[in-house]
Enzyme design. Structure first.
Site, mmCIF file in Angstrom:
data_model
loop_
_atom_site.group_PDB
_atom_site.id
_atom_site.type_symbol
_atom_site.label_atom_id
_atom_site.label_comp_id
_atom_site.label_asym_id
_atom_site.label_seq_id
_atom_site.Cartn_x
_atom_site.Cartn_y
_atom_site.Cartn_z
ATOM 1 N N GLY A 26 50.592 45.483 44.854
ATOM 2 C CA GLY A 26 50.110 45.012 43.567
ATOM 3 C C GLY A 26 48.811 44.253 43.708
ATOM 4 O O GLY A 26 48.531 43.654 44.750
ATOM 5 N N ASP B 43 51.889 32.585 31.312
ATOM 6 C CA ASP B 43 51.487 33.981 31.590
ATOM 7 C C ASP B 43 52.721 34.859 31.758
ATOM 8 O O ASP B 43 52.800 35.670 32.681
ATOM 9 C CB ASP B 43 50.613 34.041 32.843
ATOM 10 C CG ASP B 43 49.838 35.355 32.926
ATOM 11 O OD1 ASP B 43 49.715 36.036 31.884
ATOM 12 O OD2 ASP B 43 49.371 35.717 34.016
ATOM 13 N N GLY C 48 46.494 41.468 41.358
ATOM 14 C CA GLY C 48 46.425 40.643 40.168
ATOM 15 C C GLY C 48 45.055 40.047 39.967
ATOM 16 O O GLY C 48 44.091 40.424 40.624
ATOM 17 N N SER C 49 44.970 39.069 39.060
ATOM 18 C CA SER C 49 43.685 38.463 38.742
ATOM 19 C C SER C 49 43.143 37.645 39.903
ATOM 20 O O SER C 49 41.938 37.575 40.125
ATOM 21 C CB SER C 49 43.829 37.568 37.512
ATOM 22 O OG SER C 49 44.268 38.320 36.403
ATOM 23 N N PHE C 50 44.062 36.992 40.652
ATOM 24 C CA PHE C 50 43.616 36.079 41.695
ATOM 25 C C PHE C 50 43.964 36.531 43.095
ATOM 26 O O PHE C 50 43.598 35.880 44.067
ATOM 27 C CB PHE C 50 44.214 34.688 41.461
ATOM 28 C CG PHE C 50 43.805 34.069 40.152
ATOM 29 C CD1 PHE C 50 42.478 34.061 39.770
ATOM 30 C CD2 PHE C 50 44.738 33.515 39.306
ATOM 31 C CE1 PHE C 50 42.082 33.491 38.565
ATOM 32 C CE2 PHE C 50 44.347 32.943 38.107
ATOM 33 C CZ PHE C 50 43.020 32.936 37.726
ATOM 34 N N GLY C 51 44.691 37.629 43.254
ATOM 35 C CA GLY C 51 45.070 38.013 44.599
ATOM 36 C C GLY C 51 45.725 39.366 44.679
ATOM 37 O O GLY C 51 46.022 40.000 43.669
ATOM 38 N N LYS D 56 51.289 37.175 49.067
ATOM 39 C CA LYS D 56 50.215 37.145 48.071
ATOM 40 C C LYS D 56 48.991 36.504 48.702
ATOM 41 O O LYS D 56 48.979 35.312 49.008
ATOM 42 C CB LYS D 56 50.651 36.357 46.837
ATOM 43 C CG LYS D 56 49.573 36.268 45.753
ATOM 44 C CD LYS D 56 50.080 35.476 44.551
ATOM 45 C CE LYS D 56 49.017 35.394 43.467
ATOM 46 N NZ LYS D 56 49.509 34.615 42.301
#
Length: 764
Positions: free
Chosen positions: A565, A696, A567-570, A587
């Site tokens: 996966g 979120d 995401g926005s930060f990692g 992560k």
């Protein structure tokens, strides 16, 4: 059939007849209409047709008849219609045939006929209404005598080798279609287009086509007097100069205005918005300048707009989004600047080409690009676009060509483009992209050209798919890549053990020395400040700090094969800890992204203060540096075997669990997941010593273990709420600022969870 000697009409059009036309049919001497068109007949045109003295109409079109046109057809003094188009006839047109004063229709297009037209043709054919000889090999001048065919409605001479001037045709009062394109007419001189003035007498004129010739000069002012019934005006690929006359706005029924590949200058007249029926506007490859008039947005029936290869500057007018029928838009090779209007790039009618390349466009690529679900080709290369490549491109599943090279894009190639299975050409070269080359690119079976050159990609180069062809994949300028086929001339990938052995010796020695001083320093600081620190209420204030090397080994060098996966930060990787064999989710924070470091500390703080069976369990953290000395931070979670709820609610998306797609959730499972999430939110809102708002909550942040038990994760945007009263909570929430996923609407499962967790009930 030859026995039918009294037959007057033989009509066998549009069947599947084959073979040659039988000679025996020559006995049908009373035929007046002879129609064999639209079949698969071969051989030559039989000369016995010249014996049909009563013949008025002859249709042999759309067959495979060869040879020359029989001279004896000139004996048919009653012949009115001859249609021999779309065959493979050769030779010249018999002069006797063009002397038949009875001829009304002569159609011989799409053959291999050669020679010239007789100078007296217009004097011999006074009754001619349609004369079509396009797509042949005729040459020489166009006879001026054609002006005497005053009944002529169609004059189609295009796609031949005619040369010289186009004669004045001022007597063709009934002319509706005049096509002379794709010849060698004109000489690049100012008077080349003067013939247009003679067409002002043709009050029924609809088609004017003279493209792909050598016409020079400017468009004469007399065109203002051309018929207002004009629907096609095509003079592309010539040497026409000057400005576009404002009088073009008078042709209110115009559907095609094709003036590309000329030397036109000036600006686009603002009154062209009166052409409400225009479907194709082609003005590309001229010397036009100024700004693109926003009035073009009033052309609501516009299907294709070609403005490439000019000197337009300024911003792309957002009003073009009003053209709701637009299939093709080409604004490339101009001096356009500013951002891409979201309304325009989100125009779902675009299905053929959107080309904005070779301009000076800035800003991000709007996420509305995901609306181009039926677009075939997207080209935004050679601009100044920046930011990350939007994950919304996953919805553009019809793309076969995507060119984004020569920009300032950074970050990783989004995992979401795995959905672009029909892509044939992908150009991401000359950007600032980084990370590993996604392995699934090797699985795109239609991908023929892949350009990833001059970026910052690293890791092992795949060896399958497009990477098997050194001419199909370009990866030069990525100095951290290794492996791949020998033809790429990349260094061998060094195994982790051999690569780190010498490094570990140095690190271990340095660690022992600095560790002693570090422990002493930390102890002194701790002894001074510990008395002033509040005692934590958490049962576990910290988690084991794992090393970068341990995580590198657990994830096989953060291999793309283990990527589950982004995401926005990692990015999240699946890993197996070497010490105990436990499967974990790692992560890795993208520290170059704004807010990533803050997200790391917020999530650590959150997990230090909370513990619940329906919250994702954190096992360890890593805060240090990688082997290149760059800051490195990561969180190690309990691995969730059944992935995110997002993958179950949307089974068409690529699964993060190998290559399998998740099954559908049944009703009981949905209820149980909703209850699990509700318990987790109830704990965060009401049972923590400091209430927490997740900020979120969405399906991708809800993970499912092997027993399909839901766990809420990703607390990077969470908010502590000081105080517990409703007023305090409201005040805190009102000052939070914008958090979470913009534009996200919770699905039914999450809506149920929210409603179960809110006490007292609140209206959302």
């Amino acid at each position: 059939m030859s026995g039918c000697s009294n037959l007057v009409v033989l009509w066998l059009m549009n069947n599947k007849l084959s073979g040659e036309i039988p000679e025996e049919l020559g006995s049908m001497l009373k035929l007046q209409e002879f129609g064999l068109g639209g079949n698969n007949l071969t051989g030559s045109m039989p000369s016995f047709i010249g014996n049909f003295s009563s013949l008025k109409e002859l249709y042999l079109t759309q067959n495979n008849l060869g040879g020359s046109i029989p001279q004896v057809l000139g004996h048919l003094t009653n012949l009115q219609v001859i249609d021999i188009a779309s065959n493979i006839l050769s030779g010249t047109i018999p002069s006797s045939l063009l002397n038949l004063s009875s001829l009304v229709v002569f159609e011989a297009e799409e053959n291999h006929i050669e020679g010239t037209l007789p100078a007296t043709i217009g004097l011999k054919l006074p009754n001619l209404e349609s004369f079509s000889i396009s797509s042949n090999q005729l040459e020489g001048p166009i006879p001026p005598s054609l002006s005497n065919c005053t009944k002529l409605g169609w004059l189609l001479l295009n796609d031949n080798r005619f040369s010289g001037k186009v004669p004045f045709l001022e007597k063709l009062y009934k002319l509706s279609r005049f096509l002379v394109g794709y010849n060698q007419l004109g000489s690049g001189k100012p008077e080349d287009l003067s013939f247009l003035c003679s067409l002002t007498n043709s009050t029924k004129l609809e088609f004017v086509g003279g493209g792909y010739n050598k016409f020079g000069g400017v468009l004469p002012k007399c065109i203002r007097n051309l018929s207002t019934t004009l629907t096609v005006f095509a003079l592309r690929k010539n040497q026409i100069s000057g400005e576009i006359p404002k009088e073009m706005g008078n042709f209110i029924k115009l559907r095609y205005l094709l003036m590309g590949y000329n030397q036109l200058s000036g600006v686009i007249p603002s009154n062209l918005d009166t052409l409400q029926d225009v479907g194709m506007l082609q003005l590309n490859d001229n010397n036009l300048g100024g700004t693109i008039p926003s009035s073009l947005g009033n052309l609501t029936k516009l299907i294709s707009l070609y403005l490439a290869g000019n000197h337009f500057h300024g911003q792309i007018p957002s009003h073009l989004s009003n053209c709701q029928s637009l299939n093709l838009l080409d604004l490339s090779n101009n001096n356009l600047s500013g951002t891409i209007p979201p309304q325009l790039i989100g125009l779902s009618s675009l299905v053929i080409i959107l080309n904005l390349s070779w301009n000076h466009l800035t800003g991000d690529l709007p996420i509305e690009v995901g609306n181009l679900r039926a677009l075939t080709a997207l080209d935004i290369s050679n601009n100044l676009l920046e930011g990350e490549i939007p994950t919304d491109l996953r919805d553009c599943t019809a793309l076969t060509s995507m060119r984004m090279g020569g920009n300032l894009f950074h970050g990783f190639i989004p995992q979401s483009i795995v959905s672009l299975r029909g892509i044939e050409e992908l150009d991401l070269s000359r950007n600032n992209l980084s990370g590993q080359i996604l392995a699934f690119l090797a699985e795109f079976r239609f991908l023929k050209l892949l350009n990833l050159s001059y970026n910052n990609f690293e890791g092992m180069l795949p060896r399958e798919g497009v990477f098997k062809n050194v001419t199909g994949a370009s990866i030069i300028g990525n100095n951290k890549l290794c492996g791949g086929l020998p033809e790429f001339h990349l260094p061998n990938c060094i195994s982790k053990s051999s690569k780190s052995r010498e490094r570990n010796i140095v690190i271990l020695s340095a660690s022992i020395i600095f560790g002693v001083f570090g422990i002493a320093f930390i102890y002194l600081c701790w002894s001074k400040k510990k008395v002033n620190e509040p005692i934590s209420n958490s049962r576990n204030d910290s988690h084991p700090n794992m090393s970068y090397g341990a995580l590198l080994k657990a994830t096989d060098g953060f291999s793309s094969m283990n990527l589950i996966g982004v995401g926005s930060f990692g990015s999240v990787y699946r890993g197996i800890l070497e010490d105990n064999g436990i499967v974990v989710a790692v992560k890795v924070l993208h520290l170059v992204h704004h807010g990533a470091l803050k997200s790391f500390f917020v999530e650590c703080e959150a997990f230090k203060n909370i513990r619940h069976r329906f919250l994702l369990k954190i096992l360890a953290v890593c805060s240090g540096s990688d082997y290149q000395g760059n800051d490195f931070k990561a969180l190690v979670y309990q691995f969730m075997e059944n992935g995110s709820l997002e993958r179950w609610l949307h089974p068409n998306a690529a699964s993060s669990l190998g290559n399998k797609l998740p099954r559908n959730l049944n009703f009981i499972q949905r209820i149980n997941i909703a209850i699990d999430v509700a318990f987790a939110l109830d704990y965060l809102h009401h049972q923590c010593h400091i209430p927490i708002v997740h900020c979120d909550l969405k399906p991708i942040n809800i993970l499912l273990d092997a027993e399909m038990v839901a766990h809420v994760g990703d607390f990077g945007l969470m908010k502590f709420l000081l105080g517990s009263s409703i007023d305090t909570v409201a005040n805190q929430m009102s000052s939070m600022g914008l958090r979470g996923t913009i534009g996200y609407v919770p699905l039914g499962t999450l809506s149920l969870s929210l409603s179960l967790s809110l006490s007292p009930p609140m209206k959302l």
